[in-house]
Design an enzyme around this catalytic site. Structure first.
Site, short mmCIF file in Angstrom:
data_model
loop_
_atom_site.label_atom_id
_atom_site.label_comp_id
_atom_site.label_asym_id
_atom_site.label_seq_id
_atom_site.Cartn_x
_atom_site.Cartn_y
_atom_site.Cartn_z
CG ASP A 49 64.49 6.68 26.15
OD1 ASP A 49 64.87 5.52 25.86
OD2 ASP A 49 63.60 7.26 25.54
CG HIS A 50 65.47 0.87 28.49
ND1 HIS A 50 64.14 1.08 28.25
CD2 HIS A 50 65.79 -0.25 27.80
CE1 HIS A 50 63.68 0.12 27.46
NE2 HIS A 50 64.66 -0.70 27.17
CG HIS A 54 62.11 3.45 24.09
ND1 HIS A 54 62.67 4.05 25.19
CD2 HIS A 54 61.34 2.45 24.58
CE1 HIS A 54 62.25 3.44 26.28
NE2 HIS A 54 61.44 2.47 25.94
C1 BG6 Z 1 59.76 -0.38 27.58
C2 BG6 Z 1 58.30 -0.57 27.27
O1 BG6 Z 1 60.07 0.97 27.76
O2 BG6 Z 1 60.53 -0.89 26.50
C3 BG6 Z 1 57.97 -2.02 26.99
O3 BG6 Z 1 57.52 -0.11 28.36
C4 BG6 Z 1 58.88 -2.58 25.94
O4 BG6 Z 1 56.61 -2.18 26.61
C5 BG6 Z 1 60.33 -2.28 26.26
O5 BG6 Z 1 58.66 -3.98 25.86
C6 BG6 Z 1 61.24 -2.68 25.12
O6 BG6 Z 1 62.56 -2.57 25.55
P1 BG6 Z 1 63.71 -3.45 24.91
O7 BG6 Z 1 64.95 -3.01 25.61
O8 BG6 Z 1 63.34 -4.88 25.16
O9 BG6 Z 1 63.68 -3.13 23.44
#
Ligand code: BG6
Length: 508
Positions: free
Chosen positions: A197-198, A260
């Protein structure tokens, strides 16, 4: 024996921790994620001297091409997307250890190929490299790849560790997540599995833990006695770009809330862990998921709102509505906005509403956690002086303008006692002059080191789906048309009905 602090990357910097020689295998090596995030992350790790001293990369993907062509693709993506300017010496040294294997994932070719190349790396160096398989393909290939790795005996090695990193989405329903967990755990042990989960790789998300557990000041307030409500927002100004195929099947709840946003919620609500080891931290987070009041079909419309963007103006430019986006069916009922009111039914949080909202094409990109404290019990100021008195708010901004801000009531200079909120702020950008690493840099390093603290455990992903499933089922049974909101706006009016009396959504 090393102390917890010495072992723990949440406390100790990454750079100083030695990493065993590793061969990283990226499945889906020519895909968007690999090009935009994974390859640039590897370059930046190399640039900082954080990669293991001996490191190899094997790219696996369908198109047939020699190593040289893949190296050229990798070079181009790194030069385009790296957060730091590329240094040719570092880049060329990294690319020397890059090989490429082609094949479709449902045939034996790629697995035979990768085994051969990985063995060659071992033989050349005279040591068994650890292996990390990074699944960055379409999710439909996950079970097939896992199964094939198991069948070829690639899931374990004598004298070396074998790990697998699995990208999101981890299933699209609870049932699928349970199935996928079963398939994965049939081949690998949970300790070998790293579900990404990044958001957990973001510095500011990890800072929620530092903020809560490295400061004695806030923890006494961190409960139902002092906190009135919490708003977690992850708004984006972008639309769906070229991702209609994925997004229209997914929608906002699956895309951002299930993973997230629930991660942010659990970090915010968890009890202090005994230490920061993977299982202690994740054990506490899972307890929060279990404490979330069960959602039933008849409560969905009270606690959840969905909507779709209509045309509008974002950042001064005209933006099409969702249904006009390329690749989106004219009658799509996929939500591009989702808001929820959740309750964490435990001793600490009973009665405190947690509002979550996310959407594409909103007024601006911001991810934040806003904690509103209860109002003071009695206002002793005269009528005039009380005008500006607002409950204190603590804002943890994940992005952009990363930082923490606390709003306080202060006297406006002058002869009368008039109050206005002012902010006490900590900004990452000014407090730490170095640039933060990208989330993927941190997570790739942790996977190579075998530290799963910032990855989602099997019971955690299942707990997340248990919360989202009833909402998704109810939405599927009550098709649209969905409420809409203007692109570039604050979201749909319908979201107002989630708020308990006296509460307003914060401006995006
Ligand atoms: C991803 C989603 O996991 O997270 C995208 O699939 C989204 O739709 C993105 O834009 C948002 O990530 P960050 O790091 O830009 O907040």
């Amino acid at each position: 024996m090393a102390t917890v602090v010495e072992q723990n990357p949440l406390v100790e910097g990454l750079e100083r921790l030695p990493v065993h020689p590793t061969t990283l295998v990226i499945f889906g090596a020519t895909g968007d994620l690999a090009k935009r995030k994974l390859l640039p992350a590897l370059y930046n790790l190399a640039h900082e001297g954080a990669l293991p001293e001996r490191f190899n990369l094997i790219g696996v993907s369908r198109s047939d091409m020699p190593d040289e062509d893949y190296r050229a693709i990798a070079r181009e993506s790194i030069e385009k997307y790296s957060r730091t300017k590329t240094d040719d010496k570092v880049l060329s040294a990294l690319l020397e250890h890059v090989r490429y294997v082609s094949g479709t994932f449902d045939t034996l070719d790629p697995y035979d190929g990768l085994q051969r190349v990985a063995d060659e790396f071992d033989e050349e160096a005279g040591i068994p490299f650890n292996r990390v398989y990074y699944l960055s393909t379409a999710p439909s290939f996950f079970p097939m790849i896992i199964d094939a790795l198991g069948q070829r005996g690639l899931d374990e090695r004598e004298d070396a560790e074998v790990r697998v990193v699995i990208e999101k989405p981890f299933g699209t329903t609870l049932e699928e997540a349970l199935d996928l967990n079963r398939q994965v755990l049939h081949v690998f042990d949970e300790r070998q599995v790293f579900r990404i989960d990044h958001y957990l790789g973001k510095e500011t998300v990890q800072n929620v833990l530092a903020f809560r557990f490295a400061n004695g000041m806030f923890e006494p307030l961190w409960n139902r006695n002092y906190i009135d409500h919490v708003q977690i927002t992850a708004s984006e100004d972008i639309g769906i770009g070229t991702r209609a195929g994925y997004y229209d099947e997914s929608g906002a709840l699956r895309d951002l809330v299930q993973n997230h946003m629930l991660q942010l919620l659990t970090l915010l609500c968890m009890e202090p862990p005994v230490d920061f080891s993977a299982d202690e931290v994740r054990g506490e987070k899972v307890k929060v998921l279990h404490a979330i009041a069960p959602i039933t079909p008849d409560t969905v419309s009270d606690i959840a709102v969905r909507a779709q963007y209509a045309g509008g103006v974002v950042g001064g430019e005209a933006a099409p509505g969702y249904l006009e986006e390329e690749g989106v069916p004219d009658d799509s009922n996929t939500e591009t906005y989702a808001a929820l009111r959740l309750h964490v039914d435990n001793w600490r949080w009973a009665g405190v509403p947690f509002y979550l909202r996310t959407g594409k094409r909103l007024a601006r990109k911001v991810t934040e956690i806003a904690v509103t404290l209860k109002p003071v019990p009695h206002l002793a100021f005269g009528q005039d002086g009380s005008v500006g008195v607002k409950p204190n708010q603590l804002i943890l901004t994940v992005q952009p303008n990363e930082g923490v801000s606390l709003s306080l009531g202060a006297k406006i200079p002058g002869t009368r006692m008039r109050i206005r909120p002012v902010n006490m702020e900590f900004l990452y950008g000014t407090a730490f002059l170095s640039q933060s690493p990208e989330a993927y840099e941190r997570l790739i390093m942790d996977a190579m080191r075998g530290d799963a603290t910032l990855f989602t455990r099997d019971d955690e992903v299942e707990g997340q789906w248990r919360i989202c499933d009833p909402i998704l089922e109810h939405w599927a049974e009550t098709p649209g048309p969905l409420p809409t909101y203007r692109a570039g706006s604050q979201g749909p009016e319908e979201a107002e009905r989630l708020l308990l009396p006296g509460t307003k959504w914060r401006a995006i």
